[in-house]
Design a protein around this motif. Structure first.
Motif, PDB file in Angstrom:
ATOM      1  N   GLN A 307       0.825  -1.213   0.000  1.00 17.04           N
ATOM      2  CA  GLN A 307       0.000   0.000   0.000  1.00 17.04           C
ATOM      3  C   GLN A 307       0.857   1.260   0.000  1.00 17.04           C
ATOM      4  N   LYS A 308       1.967   1.229   0.718  1.00 16.00           N
ATOM      5  CA  LYS A 308       2.884   2.373   0.705  1.00 16.00           C
ATOM      6  C   LYS A 308       3.431   2.607  -0.698  1.00 16.00           C
ATOM      7  N   LEU A 309       3.766   1.528  -1.385  1.00 16.61           N
ATOM      8  CA  LEU A 309       4.278   1.670  -2.757  1.00 16.61           C
ATOM      9  C   LEU A 309       3.204   2.216  -3.691  1.00 16.61           C
ATOM     10  N   ILE A 310       1.983   1.759  -3.531  1.00 17.33           N
ATOM     11  CA  ILE A 310       0.887   2.263  -4.365  1.00 17.33           C
ATOM     12  C   ILE A 310       0.697   3.756  -4.137  1.00 17.33           C
ATOM     13  N   GLN A 311       0.726   4.165  -2.870  1.00 15.19           N
ATOM     14  CA  GLN A 311       0.535   5.582  -2.536  1.00 15.19           C
ATOM     15  C   GLN A 311       1.675   6.447  -3.051  1.00 15.19           C
ATOM     16  N   SER A 312       2.863   5.865  -3.155  1.00 16.78           N
ATOM     17  CA  SER A 312       4.024   6.646  -3.614  1.00 16.78           C
ATOM     18  C   SER A 312       3.928   6.991  -5.094  1.00 16.78           C
ATOM     19  N   ASN A 313       3.197   6.157  -5.860  1.00 13.29           N
ATOM     20  CA  ASN A 313       3.063   6.367  -7.301  1.00 13.29           C
ATOM     21  C   ASN A 313       4.428   6.472  -7.975  1.00 13.29           C
ATOM     22  N   ALA A 314       5.381   5.695  -7.465  1.00 10.38           N
ATOM     23  CA  ALA A 314       6.745   5.752  -7.989  1.00 10.38           C
ATOM     24  C   ALA A 314       7.304   4.329  -8.097  1.00 10.38           C
ATOM     25  N   LEU A 315       8.401   4.215  -8.790  1.00 13.92           N
ATOM     26  CA  LEU A 315       9.044   2.927  -8.981  1.00 13.92           C
ATOM     27  C   LEU A 315       9.446   2.323  -7.641  1.00 13.92           C
ATOM     28  N   GLY A 316       9.022   1.086  -7.411  1.00 13.00           N
ATOM     29  CA  GLY A 316       9.367   0.402  -6.171  1.00 13.00           C
ATOM     30  C   GLY A 316       9.441  -1.092  -6.392  1.00 13.00           C
ATOM     31  N   THR A 317       9.797  -1.815  -5.330  1.00 16.07           N
ATOM     32  CA  THR A 317      10.017  -3.258  -5.424  1.00 16.07           C
ATOM     33  C   THR A 317       9.378  -3.968  -4.246  1.00 16.07           C
ATOM     34  N   ILE A 318       8.783  -5.134  -4.518  1.00 16.69           N
ATOM     35  CA  ILE A 318       8.413  -6.035  -3.435  1.00 16.69           C
ATOM     36  C   ILE A 318       9.244  -7.307  -3.586  1.00 16.69           C
ATOM     37  N   GLU A 319       9.574  -7.910  -2.471  1.00 20.35           N
ATOM     38  CA  GLU A 319      10.288  -9.185  -2.482  1.00 20.35           C
ATOM     39  C   GLU A 319       9.411 -10.228  -1.824  1.00 20.35           C
ATOM     40  N   LEU A 320       9.268 -11.362  -2.475  1.00 21.81           N
ATOM     41  CA  LEU A 320       8.453 -12.447  -1.950  1.00 21.81           C
ATOM     42  C   LEU A 320       9.299 -13.398  -1.111  1.00 21.81           C
ATOM     43  N   SER A 321       8.633 -14.288  -0.423  1.00 25.26           N
ATOM     44  CA  SER A 321       9.319 -15.217   0.483  1.00 25.26           C
ATOM     45  C   SER A 321      10.280 -16.138  -0.252  1.00 25.26           C
ATOM     46  N   THR A 322      10.100 -16.314  -1.540  1.00 30.01           N
ATOM     47  CA  THR A 322      11.032 -17.131  -2.331  1.00 30.01           C
ATOM     48  C   THR A 322      12.284 -16.361  -2.738  1.00 30.01           C
ATOM     49  N   GLY A 323      12.284 -15.054  -2.523  1.00 30.13           N
ATOM     50  CA  GLY A 323      13.393 -14.214  -2.957  1.00 30.13           C
ATOM     51  C   GLY A 323      13.131 -13.522  -4.282  1.00 30.13           C
ATOM     52  N   LEU A 324      12.027 -13.873  -4.961  1.00 34.56           N
ATOM     53  CA  LEU A 324      11.689 -13.205  -6.219  1.00 34.56           C
ATOM     54  C   LEU A 324      11.351 -11.746  -5.930  1.00 34.56           C
ATOM     55  N   GLN A 325      11.896 -10.858  -6.751  1.00 33.05           N
ATOM     56  CA  GLN A 325      11.674  -9.424  -6.585  1.00 33.05           C
ATOM     57  C   GLN A 325      10.941  -8.872  -7.806  1.00 33.05           C
ATOM     58  N   ILE A 326       9.880  -8.142  -7.550  1.00 30.62           N
ATOM     59  CA  ILE A 326       9.068  -7.544  -8.613  1.00 30.62           C
ATOM     60  C   ILE A 326       9.240  -6.030  -8.525  1.00 30.62           C
ATOM     61  N   SER A 327       9.738  -5.415  -9.588  1.00 26.24           N
ATOM     62  CA  SER A 327       9.994  -3.971  -9.598  1.00 26.24           C
ATOM     63  C   SER A 327       9.136  -3.288 -10.647  1.00 26.24           C
TER      64      SER A 327
END
Length: 585
Positions: A307-327
């Motif tokens: 939600q913080k990333l959505i509110q930022s409206n800017a490029l960001g990354t989430i990392e999943l428990s497997t280590g996969l990162q989505i940017s």
């Protein structure tokens, strides 16, 4: 990179998106008046700060090679800073907070290479080489503090901003430029101040970046160390301000024991600070930093991080428990019972593992966005990532099989598996489908006509942070500020005054005859009646000369100047105190 600043191996490590902020330091741009301003501030500071600054300050001046008599060159600073594991680069005024902190993470000190005007000799809201070079550089010679600064940069550059933070940065940058520039109409300054005030009053809940910027301000910029009753100065803003370094030691400024609450204490760069925080030691700074980092989405992940990333409206990354990162730019999250069950980005997206883009999963593959379920399959205690090869076979999660996967939160993925990717532990991190349909209830999230579907694997989001996982995945060039600092104007009067300052500087540096001082003094009196600093320098040279009569004339003139310009009387007195070894109040 410009050869003038390519003087430290650490600079070679900087990614291109940081190199774009670097500008050459053209040492010839510094005028004799600039040099006199540097010398006055440094002489005052070393005299006063030797009594009230942390002992690292004077040691650091020696270690970093910063001289009292001359503005430092980046070449010289880099040569010496390399010995303590740091480097320095010149930039144009304020740069975006994320970039500023990322430089620190690379052990690189950012230095605004301009220098304040004589009229702003005590304090300027704009960053300048006095603030950066004489304020920040000496303290990083202390290894414990240097590690705090590096770690701060490492954590701070991952802090998520709100969409208003960049507006605030631009507004503050513009205000600092206008206030430092000469002859700026007051209405322009008023307008810029109003813009900053309006934003400050309408920022809403403080973002992570706003909070960590506050921590930076109350430590790196305006920090005190020791006890509330007997603090010492270590913050660069105080070390570089001859006015505020004295003011902060008075009872007019409230002293508060430093703790994490400082993250919520805003500041005004244009005003003297009404309160300051005192840390018992440098190691305590790192404890508070880690305490704050533990609350950041960087470490907590989850629904709130997305939600913080959505509110930022800017490029960001989430990392999943497997280590996969989505940017990418996150625009939507479907939640169920306080947990994310589906995430979506819009526009260019890249998938990475351990900060390295996965082959075939850059922005060319995902130019229009990315979506994937998050979590476990409905009715299964075992997450896909935890399944053994036998489990995967049992549930038909294998290549060339058509499967229907129903996730918690009513997310259904149905299609033919093409292939999968695994992490270093052998866990599946990505499954690719063809002829795939993804739905959430009646809503279609993906359909076969859109091509192959790549599904991220992860039972939870363990991290969310600002910026891409792999900096090479995105074009981060051309995000430099829209405004430029304003240089001093060239006028016939100013140029003549510069020549007079140069004459006096040459006499001092070369131990030349002082016979010219009489004519210089007469020209200053006749043509530059508001100038005070050059008369101080003339008095300094005359002190041990035979020209006692001329010295007396200069001192009388300075007394008259103090009466005529009471706003600078303390500056004149302070300069004379240094010359005649009088104690400074």
């Amino acid at each position: 990179m410009n050869p003038n600043i390519e003087t430290n191996p650490l600079l070679e490590r900087l990614p291109k998106h940081l190199q774009q902020f670097i500008k050459p330091q053209d040492y010839s741009d510094y005028t004799p008046i600039n040099q006199a301003v540097w010398r006055y501030v440094m002489r005052k500071n070393v005299d006063y700060l030797s009594k009230v600054a942390h002992h690292s300050y004077l040691e650091g001046l020696r270690k970093t090679g910063i001289e009292i008599d001359s503005i430092p060159s980046m070449y010289g600073m880099n040569r010496i800073l390399s010995e303590i594991g740091w480097a320095a680069v010149a930039v144009d005024g304020f740069i975006p907070p994320n970039a500023f902190m990322e430089f620190q993470a690379y052990n690189v000190l950012v230095i605004a290479s301009d220098i304040r005007q004589l009229e702003h000799i005590e304090y300027t809201p704009a960053p300048d080489i006095i603030h950066e070079g004489a304020g920040h550089a000496p303290i990083i010679a202390n290894p414990e503090y240097a590690e705090y600064l590096r770690r701060f940069g490492e954590i701070g550059c991952k802090a998520i901003s709100s969409h208003k933070d960049y507006q605030m940065y631009e507004a503050i940058r513009l205000l600092s430029i206008l206030k430092e520039a000469e002859d700026t109409p007051q209405e322009k300054i008023d307008e810029a101040e109003k813009a900053v005030a309006d934003l400050q009053n309408n920022m809403g809940e403080l973002s992570e970046m706003a909070q960590i910027r506050n921590l930076h301000w109350w430590t790196v910029e305006y920090g005190l160390i020791g006890t509330v009753e007997n603090p010492k100065i270590y913050g660069a803003g105080l070390l570089s301000s001859i006015g505020e370094s004295a003011w902060c030691m008075t009872d007019n400024v409230k002293k508060i024991p430093y703790d994490i609450s400082a993250a919520n204490q805003n500041f005004d760069i244009t005003q003297l600070q009404p309160q300051l925080y005192v840390t018992p030691n440098f190691s305590y700074l790192s404890l508070i930093l880690e305490e704050f980092a533990n609350k950041m989405a960087l470490r907590t992940g989850g629904l709130s991080g997305i939600q913080k990333l959505i509110q930022s409206n800017a490029l960001g990354t989430i990392e999943l428990s497997t280590g996969l990162q989505i940017s990418g730019v996150f625009t939507n999250v479907i939640e169920e019972e306080g947990k994310p069950v589906y995430i979506q980005t819009t526009g260019k997206t890249a998938l990475s593992y351990r900060e390295k883009e996965l082959v075939g999963h850059g922005t060319l593959t995902h130019p229009h966005g990315f979506g994937s379920p998050i979590g476990k399959l409905k009715g299964f205690n075992l997450a896909i990532e935890d399944m053994s090869p036998k489990d995967l076979q049992a549930y038909s999660i294998v290549e060339n099989e058509t499967v229907k996967l129903e996730f918690e939160g009513n997310i259904i993925v149905e299609g033919e598996i093409i292939t999968g990717s695994r992490n270093l532990h052998g866990e599946i991190i990505l499954i690719s489908f063809k002829n795939c349909t993804v739905t959430h209830g009646e809503t279609i999230l993906f359909q076969p006509e859109w091509g192959n579907y790549d599904m991220a694997i992860g039972k939870k989001v363990i991290s969310a942070f600002s910026g891409p996982a792999d900096v090479n995945s995105f074009d981060l060039i051309n995000i430099v500020p829209s405004t430029k600092t304003i240089k001093a104007k060239h006028t016939e009067e100013r140029d003549e005054l510069e020549v007079l300052y140069a004459t006096v500087r040459n006499i001092r540096n070369n131990n030349d005859s002082k016979s010219e001082l009489k004519s210089v003094f007469e020209k200053v009196k006749s043509n530059h009646s508001n100038d005070w600093l050059l008369n101080i320098e003339i008095a300094e040279l005359l002190k041990d000369s035979d020209e006692k009569q001329l010295l007396q004339e200069v001192l009388v003139y300075l007394d008259q100047l103090k009466e005529r310009r009471p706003e600078i009387a303390h500056l004149i007195s302070g300069g004379l105190d240094l010359i005649f070894d009088r104690s400074i109040a």
